[in-house]
Write a protein that holds these residues in place. Structure first.
Motif, PDB file in Angstrom:
ATOM      1  N   SER A  29       4.106 -79.811  27.760  1.00  0.00           N
ATOM      2  CA  SER A  29       5.080 -79.173  28.644  1.00  0.00           C
ATOM      3  C   SER A  29       6.508 -79.335  28.116  1.00  0.00           C
ATOM      4  CB  SER A  29       4.960 -79.699  30.080  1.00  0.00           C
ATOM      5  OG  SER A  29       5.241 -81.085  30.147  1.00  0.00           O
ATOM      6  N   LEU A  30       6.801 -80.435  27.428  1.00  0.00           N
ATOM      7  CA  LEU A  30       8.110 -80.585  26.794  1.00  0.00           C
ATOM      8  C   LEU A  30       8.269 -79.550  25.694  1.00  0.00           C
ATOM      9  CD1 LEU A  30      10.818 -81.952  26.257  1.00  0.00           C
ATOM     10  CD2 LEU A  30       9.592 -83.631  24.833  1.00  0.00           C
ATOM     11  N   ALA A  31       7.218 -79.389  24.900  1.00  0.00           N
ATOM     12  CA  ALA A  31       7.261 -78.402  23.821  1.00  0.00           C
ATOM     13  C   ALA A  31       7.527 -77.004  24.379  1.00  0.00           C
ATOM     14  CB  ALA A  31       5.952 -78.424  23.040  1.00  0.00           C
ATOM     15  N   GLU A  32       6.844 -76.680  25.451  1.00  0.00           N
ATOM     16  CA  GLU A  32       7.042 -75.365  26.068  1.00  0.00           C
ATOM     17  C   GLU A  32       8.469 -75.209  26.590  1.00  0.00           C
ATOM     18  OE1 GLU A  32       5.302 -72.812  29.805  1.00  0.00           O
ATOM     19  OE2 GLU A  32       3.933 -74.168  28.747  1.00  0.00           O
ATOM     20  N   ALA A  33       8.976 -76.240  27.261  1.00  0.00           N
ATOM     21  CA  ALA A  33      10.336 -76.191  27.800  1.00  0.00           C
ATOM     22  C   ALA A  33      11.378 -76.097  26.689  1.00  0.00           C
ATOM     23  CB  ALA A  33      10.601 -77.418  28.667  1.00  0.00           C
ATOM     24  N   ALA A  34      11.086 -76.712  25.549  1.00  0.00           N
ATOM     25  CA  ALA A  34      12.024 -76.721  24.425  1.00  0.00           C
ATOM     26  C   ALA A  34      11.847 -75.517  23.499  1.00  0.00           C
ATOM     27  CB  ALA A  34      11.872 -78.007  23.626  1.00  0.00           C
ATOM     28  N   GLY A  35      10.749 -74.791  23.669  1.00  0.00           N
ATOM     29  CA  GLY A  35      10.501 -73.637  22.807  1.00  0.00           C
ATOM     30  C   GLY A  35      10.073 -74.026  21.398  1.00  0.00           C
ATOM     31  N   GLN A  39       2.530 -79.555  18.568  1.00  0.00           N
ATOM     32  CA  GLN A  39       2.268 -80.340  17.360  1.00  0.00           C
ATOM     33  C   GLN A  39       3.564 -80.923  16.812  1.00  0.00           C
ATOM     34  OE1 GLN A  39      -0.851 -81.140  16.019  1.00  0.00           O
ATOM     35  NE2 GLN A  39       0.443 -82.616  14.961  1.00  0.00           N
ATOM     36  N   ASN A  40       4.654 -80.150  16.910  1.00  0.00           N
ATOM     37  CA  ASN A  40       5.956 -80.634  16.456  1.00  0.00           C
ATOM     38  C   ASN A  40       6.386 -81.848  17.274  1.00  0.00           C
ATOM     39  OD1 ASN A  40       8.384 -80.792  15.093  1.00  0.00           O
ATOM     40  ND2 ASN A  40       9.110 -78.782  15.707  1.00  0.00           N
ATOM     41  N   VAL A  41       6.253 -81.765  18.608  1.00  0.00           N
ATOM     42  CA  VAL A  41       6.596 -82.895  19.464  1.00  0.00           C
ATOM     43  C   VAL A  41       5.721 -84.095  19.117  1.00  0.00           C
ATOM     44  CG1 VAL A  41       6.641 -83.768  21.841  1.00  0.00           C
ATOM     45  CG2 VAL A  41       7.462 -81.455  21.354  1.00  0.00           C
ATOM     46  N   ASN A  42       4.434 -83.854  18.946  1.00  0.00           N
ATOM     47  CA  ASN A  42       3.496 -84.927  18.607  1.00  0.00           C
ATOM     48  C   ASN A  42       3.873 -85.584  17.277  1.00  0.00           C
ATOM     49  OD1 ASN A  42       0.761 -85.790  17.167  1.00  0.00           O
ATOM     50  ND2 ASN A  42       0.503 -85.996  19.394  1.00  0.00           N
ATOM     51  N   ASP A  43       4.226 -84.775  16.294  1.00  0.00           N
ATOM     52  CA  ASP A  43       4.592 -85.310  14.983  1.00  0.00           C
ATOM     53  C   ASP A  43       5.899 -86.109  15.043  1.00  0.00           C
ATOM     54  OD1 ASP A  43       2.351 -84.265  13.786  1.00  0.00           O
ATOM     55  OD2 ASP A  43       3.385 -82.545  12.899  1.00  0.00           O
ATOM     56  N   ILE A  44       6.860 -85.649  15.844  1.00  0.00           N
ATOM     57  CA  ILE A  44       8.129 -86.373  15.974  1.00  0.00           C
ATOM     58  C   ILE A  44       7.894 -87.702  16.679  1.00  0.00           C
ATOM     59  CG2 ILE A  44      10.423 -86.343  17.043  1.00  0.00           C
ATOM     60  CD1 ILE A  44      10.311 -83.224  16.671  1.00  0.00           C
TER      61      ILE A  44
END
Length: 116
Positions: A29-35, A39-44
C-alpha cells in the motif's frame, strides 16, 4: 559527532520507512501511495537497493513526512518547531541544502564505485 557510513544510512533508511509506515501501510500500500513498485519498497527496506532522489521524495510524501526524516537515526529526538512562515522558509531551505549535499555525497560514492 559520529559520521554515518553507507551501511548506516541504509539501515537508518530501512528502519525509518518501517517505522513511519507501521500501522498505516503495508509495503504494497505504501508503494501504491508513492507510485512505485512494491518490489522497490521491499528492496529499499531490505537494504538491497539504494533509492533515487525522486523515489525518496515520493516515499516521504506518501508517509506525510519530510525527506530528511528518513535519515534521522531512531535514537535521535527531533525538536518541535512552530509552523510559522519564517520557519517554513528555513525548513524548505534546509531541506533543499540537505538534498543537494546528499546528492553530492552519493555522486562521489557512485564515481568511486564506477572507477573500480
Amino acid at each position: 559527532m559520529q559520521v554515518m557510513t553507507e551501511d548506516g544510512l541504509r539501515e537508518t533508511l530501512s528502519l525509518n520507512i518501517k517505522k513511519y509506515r507501521k500501522g498505516r501501510f503495508t509495503q504494497e500500500s505504501l508503494a501504491e501511495a508513492a507510485g512505485i513498485s512494491a518490489q522497490n519498497v521491499n528492496d529499499i527496506e531490505g537494504k538491497r537497493r539504494w533509492p533515487r532522489e525522486a523515489t525518496l521524495v515520493k516515499i516521504a510524501a506518501a508517509l506525510g513526512i519530510e525527506v530528511y526524516q528518513l535519515f534521522v537515526p531512531q535514537d535521535f529526538a527531533l525538536p518541535v518547531v512552530e509552523d510559522t512562515p519564517e520557519n517554513e522558509k528555513l525548513r524548505h531551505a534546509m531541506q533543499s541544502q540537505l538534498v543537494a549535499d546528499f546528492r553530492n555525497v552519493l555522486n562521489r560514492m557512485l564515481d568511486k564505485w564506477e572507477a573500480k
